[in-house]
Design a protein around this motif. Structure first.
Motif, mmCIF file in Angstrom:
data_model
loop_
_atom_site.group_PDB
_atom_site.id
_atom_site.type_symbol
_atom_site.label_atom_id
_atom_site.label_comp_id
_atom_site.label_asym_id
_atom_site.label_seq_id
_atom_site.Cartn_x
_atom_site.Cartn_y
_atom_site.Cartn_z
ATOM 1 N N MET A 23 0.832 -1.197 0.000
ATOM 2 C CA MET A 23 0.000 0.000 0.000
ATOM 3 C C MET A 23 0.869 1.250 0.000
ATOM 4 O O MET A 23 0.475 2.289 -0.504
ATOM 5 C CB MET A 23 -0.897 -0.012 1.237
ATOM 6 C CG MET A 23 -1.967 1.025 1.233
ATOM 7 S SD MET A 23 -3.060 0.812 2.640
ATOM 8 C CE MET A 23 -2.127 1.640 3.912
ATOM 9 N N HIS A 66 -2.733 -8.000 -8.555
ATOM 10 C CA HIS A 66 -3.807 -7.271 -7.890
ATOM 11 C C HIS A 66 -4.090 -7.828 -6.497
ATOM 12 O O HIS A 66 -4.440 -7.078 -5.592
ATOM 13 C CB HIS A 66 -5.083 -7.308 -8.737
ATOM 14 C CG HIS A 66 -5.067 -6.267 -9.809
ATOM 15 N ND1 HIS A 66 -6.095 -6.090 -10.694
ATOM 16 C CD2 HIS A 66 -4.139 -5.351 -10.136
ATOM 17 C CE1 HIS A 66 -5.792 -5.101 -11.510
ATOM 18 N NE2 HIS A 66 -4.610 -4.644 -11.199
ATOM 19 N N GLY A 118 -4.152 -5.755 -2.841
ATOM 20 C CA GLY A 118 -5.331 -5.657 -1.984
ATOM 21 C C GLY A 118 -5.069 -6.116 -0.562
ATOM 22 O O GLY A 118 -5.854 -5.812 0.339
ATOM 23 N N THR A 164 -9.792 -1.858 -4.961
ATOM 24 C CA THR A 164 -8.396 -1.627 -5.330
ATOM 25 C C THR A 164 -8.104 -2.256 -6.678
ATOM 26 O O THR A 164 -7.511 -1.633 -7.558
ATOM 27 C CB THR A 164 -7.454 -2.241 -4.276
ATOM 28 O OG1 THR A 164 -7.853 -1.781 -3.013
ATOM 29 C CG2 THR A 164 -6.025 -1.876 -4.544
ATOM 30 N N SER A 165 -8.504 -3.500 -6.838
ATOM 31 C CA SER A 165 -8.247 -4.172 -8.106
ATOM 32 C C SER A 165 -9.103 -3.568 -9.219
ATOM 33 O O SER A 165 -8.637 -3.357 -10.329
ATOM 34 C CB SER A 165 -8.550 -5.660 -7.969
ATOM 35 O OG SER A 165 -8.670 -6.234 -9.227
ATOM 36 N N GLU A 176 -7.624 -0.248 -10.482
ATOM 37 C CA GLU A 176 -6.171 -0.176 -10.624
ATOM 38 C C GLU A 176 -5.778 -0.083 -12.096
ATOM 39 O O GLU A 176 -6.238 -0.871 -12.904
ATOM 40 C CB GLU A 176 -5.555 -1.412 -9.955
ATOM 41 C CG GLU A 176 -4.153 -1.220 -9.510
ATOM 42 C CD GLU A 176 -3.200 -1.143 -10.638
ATOM 43 O OE1 GLU A 176 -2.291 -0.335 -10.573
ATOM 44 O OE2 GLU A 176 -3.397 -1.896 -11.619
#
Lengths: 405, 545
Positions: A234, A276, A280, A336-337, A340
């Motif tokens: 992150m 990914h 995450g 997030t994925s 992205e």
């Protein structure tokens, strides 16, 4: 509207309310006047009308509801006569704002949120501060709100057309949405996003939850270092993760192709999903660890006492209690994925093109208003996710016996 | 147990001493925790940490020069570039062997591209030389085949340089068996004819991996003749006579004949193909980058270069990275500052309003946080462009002339506005969680003791909110300096960051070493900030939503 303090005397009409109403009228009148090509007239008329309105409302219409609706109706008719339907809408909005402002000033409401002993300067500062905060909230939300109506534009423009401003049905259409749901340039990326994001989420949630449970035990050697490593995806900038993964995953892909005989397409998906999933993980770790902080350890001991094995205890006792945290961690991992671009741009190939990737190329190269339709769909999607996370958070607090804030 | 007669250590139920039993339980607990963490830790290490370590390695790795021109590099190490003279003939002769071998595998273009980063112009020189490389070996080829036509034969070379085992394997091998057996050199030949043996190893490897045809039957590369001629000129007769095998006789005859050959000037041959080979400069570059590991990429990343006079600044027009780093640093600071200025009042009002109102307003903060980054960037594109919403409103209000619409996008202003909007929630959330813990009574107490509003805020409230400012600022700053997407889309040329340059080197210029070096420097900066963040806030205390 909260009720004004009874002990606050009403402010002077001529010395306070009317001048301020005139200033407000000055500003609004300028805007309306400019739109009609006569700024000066608008300025003067605005000030006069607003002051008169303030006087009438403060002196003769004590019932707020009647006053506000009446003002809105009059302003709507005036707007309709001046500029048609859009004028009426603008009229209603202006009428509501001005009449609210008139009551806010004349009844002394503007002092209702400050202590009684506050000086005039304090009150002015307090309200200016609220205005500033309002403008910052406006800054936060305006760009997102602006996109929504623009996505119904009948033209291929990124701006409001005169037809749209006149509320002419001709100016609106769903064609960008049709394009989004029919054009393979958009449907393929959409499908890819819905393949990659759930798989990545499953990996990060299952591994992440286990690790979070491990991390929450009382004796974990090297806990700080482990935590630092697990959170690092992150913190490390995406461009650096992408650069590192670009080199390494191409080698990994070649190895899988050469030694396992997998198809290139499949390997592409594996690479993007792995990349990914690791991005995450920090979100899952953080949310699940936070849920476990309030977990009552005696429950597991009680379960063990009654003869349940560790696996049974986990699924029957621990899991239902930490489930809200796990799900919101999963939603974070999913978004997030789903959102992205950088890593998939570097690690994936054209057949793994995801929705954000397509938006990115769309914004950089041929700029098409379909992007705004996609944006609207995604905003709706994020509102749903946000609501879910918020509900889960409250549920989790209730389950753990904490009062909701 | 006071009534037991046992005076030994306290014991658990099963009879083991309590201390031991407890230690065992603790160990078991530790192991169980580690077993739960292990799968994820391994996963993160393999899919994330190793790739980043690989990137760090790549930023100093430089095997390509010594792998492509092994013999040349070895001879070149004793060359003194300060004399201003090009290297001697033996270096060119070694180059003739290396270059032909490289051009057989098309490696010379890769090397040319690599060296072009350091000395522009070398790429075209290497390409040109590659096209002329076949001519260099022609003279030697003719000499050997004139001496004995058997030298044309692949089998002659195989018998000369391959080990007996390999020859036996090859005799049994047929195309249907799949891959050819791995080559192993004949030990005596390798010591007598080192260069030829090296080249033949490469030849056999190429035959094994690329061509399906047996190495024994493949037509030998012309470079083998060049290499053999050079080896024979320096080899001692004893070592030659030690070489056994089917081609031993041919080798003896050739060894006797070579001293009679007129020497070939490879130096002239190379200079004929490209003038660049007569320049000391080109050789200096090869010599400087001959090492297997180089600080070259890192020097490049801070606008320096390695030259014979030592490390010095690059020419003025090639200096961009320090400027980009500097711009990334100050723009990120400005963005963080803007976030703080906008975020502080909002966090304050959220922390001090009634819970129900605050929850509604919180949605206005969380919605942008949850909305896709690209949606927000495209929204800003819609707002800021010349035909966009803001310009339209300004024109409509008559504040700006229609002909002179403001340029708000594709410059630094666009980057700063859009990124401030995107990072603002990351500032507000930590500030809010800290401010929530500050009791409002402190402020009232200060005022009742006679402090003015400003003093009460500045001396009492502000110091307590500093941890939130620290956490939010570091988080925003870390996120800002690595941003790529938003600057790329709204930054134009003046508003881009170092990360955009990294992406450029990965996808367009293909100078991966430099991209890795730039990335490593950025990573170093971020890890430093991460460490500070951990010290101030603690990574366990990161909260979301």
């Amino acid at each position: 509207m909260s009720i004004g303090h009874p002990e606050i005397p009403k402010p002077s009409l001529t010395g306070f309310t009317l001048p301020l109403m005139a200033v407000a009228g000055l500003c609004l009148g300028y805007v309306v006047g400019t739109a009609n090509g006569q700024p000066l007239l608008g300025l003067i008329a605005g000030a006069a009308v607003a002051a008169a309105l303030g006087y009438v409302l403060a002196s003769f219409v004590p019932d707020r509801r009647v006053g506000r609706l009446g003002t809105a109706a009059v302003a709507a008719i005036a707007g309709l006569l001046m500029a048609g339907v859009s004028g009426a809408v603008v009229g209603v909005i202006i009428g509501l704002i001005v009449s609210w402002f008139a009551y806010w000033l004349s009844t002394g409401d503007y002092r209702s949120t400050v202590p009684v002993y506050a000086t005039a300067g304090d009150v002015l500062w307090h309200n200016t501060f609220k205005l500033i905060c309002g403008l910052i909230f406006f800054f936060l939300i305006a760009p997102i709100v602006v996109v929504l109506p623009l996505s119904f534009n009948a033209q291929d423009f990124f701006t409001f057309t005169p037809e749209m401003l006149a509320f002419d049905p001709e100016g609106y259409s769903l064609k960008h949405y049709r394009d989004f749901f029919n054009n393979p340039d958009w449907t393929r990326p959409l499908k890819n996003s819905f393949i990659i994001a759930p798989l990545a989420t499953i990996i990060s949630v299952s591994l992440g939850t286990l690790a979070a449970i491990g991390l929450s035990q009382s004796h974990v050697p090297g806990r700080r270092a482990i935590m630092a490593i697990l959170i690092s995806p992150m913190i490390v900038p995406l461009i650096i993760s992408a650069t590192g993964m670009f080199f390494f995953y191409s080698k990994l892909g070649n190895w899988m192709e050469g030694n396992l005989g997998l198809s290139q397409d499949f390997i592409g998906y594996v690479k993007v999903v792995l990349a990914h999933a690791v991005l995450g993980i920090p979100f899952v770790i953080i949310t699940v660890t936070a849920t476990l902080v309030g977990f009552d350890r005696s429950l597991t001991r009680a379960a063990a006492n009654m003869g349940a094995g560790p696996v049974r205890t986990f699924f029957k006792v621990q899991m239902p209690l930490i489930l809200p945290g796990v799900i919101s961690g999963g939603l974070f991992a999913f978004i997030t994925s789903f959102d992205e671009v950088v890593v998939v741009l570097f690690v994936g190939s054209a057949s793994q093109k995801t929705l954000p990737w397509q938006m990115f190329t769309g914004l950089r190269e041929q700029i098409s208003p379909t992007i705004l339709a996609v944006a609207t769909v995604l905003v709706t999607f994020s509102i749903i996710l946000l609501t879910t996370v918020e509900l889960l958070r409250r549920r989790s607090e209730r389950l753990r016996g904490m009062s909701p804030t | 147990m006071s009534d037991t007669t046992d005076t030994g250590p306290m014991r658990a139920a099963d009879g083991t001493p309590l201390k031991k039993s407890l230690a065992r339980a603790l160990r078991r607990q530790k192991l169980r925790a580690l077993a739960l963490i292990a799968p994820l830790l391994i996963f993160v290490l393999v899919t994330f940490v190793v790739p980043i370590a690989d990137m760090l390695f790549r930023s100093v790795e430089n095997q390509i020069v010594s792998d492509t021109l092994p013999h040349t590099v070895r001879l070149l190490s004793s060359w003194d570039s300060s004399t201003g003279e090009t290297p001697d003939e033996p270096v060119y002769a070694a180059l003739a062997v290396d270059f032909q071998a490289a051009s057989e595998e098309k490696n010379h273009t890769k090397l040319g591209t690599r060296l072009n980063y350091e000395n522009p112009g070398l790429s075209s020189m290497f390409r040109k030389t590659g096209r002329g490389a076949d001519d260099i070996g022609k003279a030697s080829t003719k000499r050997f085949t004139d001496l004995d036509p058997a030298w044309k034969d692949g089998a002659t070379w195989a018998a000369l340089l391959g080990s007996d085992d390999w020859l036996a394997d090859m005799a049994e091998w047929s195309k249907d068996d799949g891959r050819q057996p791995r080559f192993s050199p004949r030990a005596e030949a390798a010591s007598a004819l080192p260069m030829t043996s090296d080249v033949y190893t490469a030849f056999a490897r190429v035959a094994r991996t690329e061509n399906k045809k047996s190495a024994v039957e493949t037509k030998p590369w012309p470079v083998l003749y060049t290499a053999l001629e050079q080896d024979l000129a320096t080899a001692s007769p004893e070592s030659l006579s030690a070489v056994n095998g089917a081609s031993a006789g041919l080798l003896q005859a050739a060894g006797a004949a070579v001293p009679g050959f007129e020497p070939i000037s490879y130096k002239d041959a190379f200079i004929d193909i490209d003038k660049g080979w007569s320049e000391v400069d080109s050789w200096q570059t090869i010599q400087s980058y001959a090492a297997r590991y180089t600080p070259g990429y890192f020097l490049n990343a801070v606008d320096l270069e390695k030259s014979p006079e030592g490390i010095q600044q690059r020419p003025e027009q090639q200096q961009i990275y320090l400027m980009l780093f500097w711009r990334t640093i100050w723009m990120s600071m400005l963005i963080t500052f803007c976030c703080l200025v906008l975020g502080y009042p909002v966090a304050w009002i959220l922390a001090n309003l009634r819970a129900s109102t605050a929850n509604v307003l919180m949605i206005l903060v969380l919605l942008p946080f949850w909305t896709s980054l690209l949606v927000r960037t495209s929204a800003w594109k819609v707002m800021l462009q010349q035909q966009g919403v803001i310009n339209d409103i300004l024109v409509w209000l008559g504040l700006v002339d229609d002909g002179s619409r403001l340029v708000l996008i594709n410059n630094q202003f666009g980057t700063i506005v859009a990124m401030t909007h995107i990072l603002l929630p990351f500032m507000i959330l930590p500030l809010y969680s800290v401010m929530k813990t500050i009791p409002p009574t402190y402020l009232r107490a200060a005022k009742s003791l006679g402090a003015t509003n400003w003093t009460a805020f500045w001396r009492v409230y502000f110091p307590q909110s500093v941890p939130g400012i620290g956490a939010g600022s570091i988080l925003c700053y870390i996120l800002a300096i690595g941003y790529y997407i938003t600057p790329e889309l709204v930054g134009g040329t003046q508003g881009v960051f170092i990360s955009n340059r990294i992406a450029f080197h990965i996808s367009s210029s293909l100078n991966w070493g430099l991209a890795a070096a730039l990335g490593s420097i950025l990573l170093g900066a971020v890890l430093l900030l991460y460490y500070v963040y951990d010290k101030i806030v603690g990574i366990d205390n990161v909260k979301l939503g």
